[in-house]
Enzyme design. Structure first.
Site, PDB file in Angstrom:
ATOM      1  N   CYS A   1      -7.386   5.872  11.196  1.00 34.21           N
ATOM      2  CA  CYS A   1      -6.320   6.863  11.046  1.00 34.21           C
ATOM      3  C   CYS A   1      -6.076   7.160   9.568  1.00 34.21           C
ATOM      4  CB  CYS A   1      -5.035   6.353  11.709  1.00 34.21           C
ATOM      5  SG  CYS A   1      -3.634   7.478  11.529  1.00 34.21           S
TER       6      CYS A   1
ATOM      7  N   CYS B   1      -2.414   7.565   8.655  1.00 38.20           N
ATOM      8  CA  CYS B   1      -1.705   6.294   8.530  1.00 38.20           C
ATOM      9  C   CYS B   1      -2.031   5.588   7.211  1.00 38.20           C
ATOM     10  CB  CYS B   1      -2.073   5.364   9.688  1.00 38.20           C
ATOM     11  SG  CYS B   1      -1.896   6.081  11.330  1.00 38.20           S
ATOM     12  N   ASP B   2      -3.301   5.583   6.828  1.00 41.63           N
ATOM     13  CA  ASP B   2      -3.750   4.687   5.758  1.00 41.63           C
ATOM     14  C   ASP B   2      -4.344   5.391   4.550  1.00 41.63           C
ATOM     15  OD1 ASP B   2      -3.085   2.527   7.432  1.00 41.63           O
ATOM     16  OD2 ASP B   2      -5.025   2.632   8.444  1.00 41.63           O
TER      17      ASP B   2
END
Length: 347
Positions: A142, A145-146
């Site tokens: 993701c 997300c990261d």
């Protein structure tokens, strides 16, 4: 105890399949409504969020929060209000009769008036060496997300579809370089997404190439990768068939898998719950055209990534989890109103 009570004594008000962020959110809301929900923790308790070391985009945590910590807090919160948790994997669901029946892999059978499916969608992995050890430690599924953790890094994106192009374009905002690794020489992505990625100066492409191994540790994160290539594509398959391939070790600070997700809905095969060709659940709108979590089977609700092939974020999963619990509560209240007279007569 009379016969009517005997027949309903082992029937749950709500069973929630899945203990990720959507399932936990549903459990909190259902438990606060005194529905005493039972949450089934499958083979991956906590879902994909447990693979993320730091979550920085979840509302209310300005310094970020560990994925395991966020899941643990959610479980504690749900249990505080009366939710119960059991380890169990649903293998088969009988939804044609009421109450619903769920057959678990351990041989147990559960009966419930309402069912919330929050079993999530599992990211597909490549099968590269060391990926299990490094997932969440520089290896991610993701970018949203990261991606921000990789400012100034050189990163790889594995895949060739729209998801891979989206990941690469997002990562290009942070990374020094983004290399898309694709096992063929043609992308599967739509032309508009492919053009956007090709036009971005930060993004490069490695054609006819696959990821074979990852280097690094949980202490240092991902530090490199071994790539294998063959001019006719599908190099790992070519190597397995004895063909000569080229191997190269590259230094990278992050690797992102973008080869799709598989919704965990196999246990609904053969039921009347609508699924698309990939297995994602279809939800309905109400008579006023407003979105709900209702599925094609009355009393069955969908929450989180299992019904969301687009956003797949923790915050959106939590939102639909609360929606599913509210929809289930309304359904059970309506069910009670229609069945109460019959129960009174039987007593």
């Amino acid at each position: 105890m009379n016969e009517a009570t005997d027949a309903t004594a082992d029937v749950r008000n709500v069973v929630i399949v899945g203990s990720g962020i959507a399932g936990l959110s549903a459990a909190v809301y259902a438990a606060r409504a005194d529905l005493e929900p039972l949450v089934l923790e499958g083979p991956e308790p906590g879902g994909q969020l447990t693979l993320t070391t730091d979550v920085e985009n979840y509302l209310g945590f300005p310094e970020g929060v560990g994925g395991m910590e966020l899941i643990g807090n959610g479980k504690d919160q749900a249990e505080r209000f009366g939710a119960e948790f059991e380890h169990g994997t649903v293998e088969d669901a009988t939804l044609g009769d009421r109450p619903f029946e769920l057959d678990l892999s351990n041989g147990d059978r559960l009966r419930t008036r309402a069912l919330i499916v929050a079993s999530g969608a599992s990211a597909r992995w490549v099968g590269a060496e060391n990926e299990a050890e490094l997932m969440g430690y520089g290896l991610s599924t993701c970018a949203t997300c990261d991606g921000a953790f990789h400012r100034g890094d050189d990163v790889l994106v594995i895949g060739g579809g729209d998801s891979a192009m989206e990941e690469a374009l997002f990562l290009a905002k942070f990374a020094d370089s983004v290399t898309v690794v694709h096992r063929r020489e043609e992308l599967r992505a739509s032309e508009i997404m492919a053009d956007r990625a090709r036009d971005n100066e930060t993004i490069e492409f490695r054609w006819n190439t696959e990821l074979e191994a990852l280097r690094g540790s949980q202490e240092d994160g991902v530090t490199g990768a071994t790539l294998v290539s063959h001019p006719e594509g599908y190099p790992l398959e070519q190597a397995a068939n004895g063909a000569d391939v080229t191997r190269e070790t590259v230094d990278v600070g992050g690797v992102f898998y973008a080869i799709g997700h598989t919704p965990n809905t196999d246990f609904l095969a053969g039921t009347a719950v609508d699924r698309d060709e990939s297995g994602y659940l279809h939800t309905r709108t109400d008579d006023a055209g407003r979105a709900t979590t209702e599925t094609a089977v009355e009393g069955v609700f969908a929450a989180g990534d299992v019904a969301d092939p687009n956003y797949q974020q923790a915050i959106t999963a939590a939102g639909t989890g609360s929606m599913a619990a509210l929809d289930a509560e309304a359904y059970l209240e309506a069910l009670e109103r229609t069945t109460a007279p019959a129960l009174e007569v039987s007593q």
